[in-house]
Design a protein around this motif. Sequence first.
Motif, PDB file in Angstrom:
ATOM      1  N   UNK A   1       0.807  -1.214   0.000  1.00  0.00           N
ATOM      2  CA  UNK A   1       0.000   0.000   0.000  1.00  0.00           C
ATOM      3  C   UNK A   1       0.840   1.263   0.000  1.00  0.00           C
ATOM      4  N   UNK A   2       2.116   1.160   0.311  1.00  0.00           N
ATOM      5  CA  UNK A   2       2.985   2.334   0.318  1.00  0.00           C
ATOM      6  C   UNK A   2       3.347   2.780  -1.093  1.00  0.00           C
ATOM      7  N   UNK A   3       3.252   1.895  -2.064  1.00  0.00           N
ATOM      8  CA  UNK A   3       3.583   2.254  -3.440  1.00  0.00           C
ATOM      9  C   UNK A   3       2.408   2.979  -4.085  1.00  0.00           C
ATOM     10  N   UNK A   4       2.656   4.105  -4.733  1.00  0.00           N
ATOM     11  CA  UNK A   4       1.546   4.837  -5.357  1.00  0.00           C
ATOM     12  C   UNK A   4       1.046   4.140  -6.621  1.00  0.00           C
ATOM     13  N   UNK A   5      -0.237   4.171  -6.836  1.00  0.00           N
ATOM     14  CA  UNK A   5      -0.799   3.638  -8.067  1.00  0.00           C
ATOM     15  C   UNK A   5      -0.724   4.667  -9.183  1.00  0.00           C
ATOM     16  N   UNK A   6      -0.768   5.930  -8.828  1.00  0.00           N
ATOM     17  CA  UNK A   6      -0.736   7.011  -9.809  1.00  0.00           C
ATOM     18  C   UNK A   6       0.480   7.873  -9.505  1.00  0.00           C
ATOM     19  N   UNK A   7       1.073   8.384 -10.550  1.00  0.00           N
ATOM     20  CA  UNK A   7       2.183   9.296 -10.338  1.00  0.00           C
ATOM     21  C   UNK A   7       2.048  10.487 -11.277  1.00  0.00           C
ATOM     22  N   UNK A   8       2.511  11.620 -10.829  1.00  0.00           N
ATOM     23  CA  UNK A   8       2.450  12.834 -11.629  1.00  0.00           C
ATOM     24  C   UNK A   8       3.629  12.836 -12.587  1.00  0.00           C
ATOM     25  N   UNK A   9       3.329  12.989 -13.854  1.00  0.00           N
ATOM     26  CA  UNK A   9       4.364  13.025 -14.873  1.00  0.00           C
ATOM     27  C   UNK A   9       4.973  14.420 -14.948  1.00  0.00           C
ATOM     28  N   UNK A  10       6.047  14.524 -15.661  1.00  0.00           N
ATOM     29  CA  UNK A  10       6.667  15.829 -15.856  1.00  0.00           C
ATOM     30  C   UNK A  10       5.738  16.723 -16.673  1.00  0.00           C
ATOM     31  N   UNK A  11       6.031  17.983 -16.690  1.00  0.00           N
ATOM     32  CA  UNK A  11       5.196  18.945 -17.397  1.00  0.00           C
ATOM     33  C   UNK A  11       5.115  18.586 -18.877  1.00  0.00           C
TER      34      UNK A  11
END
Length: 82
Positions: free
Chosen positions: A18-28
């Motif tokens: 559960x500590x690993x994110x399912x979604x991540x913000x990409x670069x601009x």
Amino acid sequence: QRFTHITKTPQLTTSRTDAEPRWKIQSATKLADLPKVYSDLSKDKLTAFVVLTAMAGYAIAPGATQIGALFWTTFGTTLCSA
């Protein structure tokens, strides 16, 4: 002007904590990449099928066919479907 988008990270293993994110913000996102991003969001192939179906329905309808009405029907259906 720079934009950011969020994408889902591929899950290759089933042992995710559960500590690993399912979604991540990409670069601009660069301005040149925006058409591709919007194309992915609008599901362009599905939209094309919906628009072609609407055009076919208009074409087989009884009565005189008007090019202007066909254009605006196609344009409106494209915007609504996308």
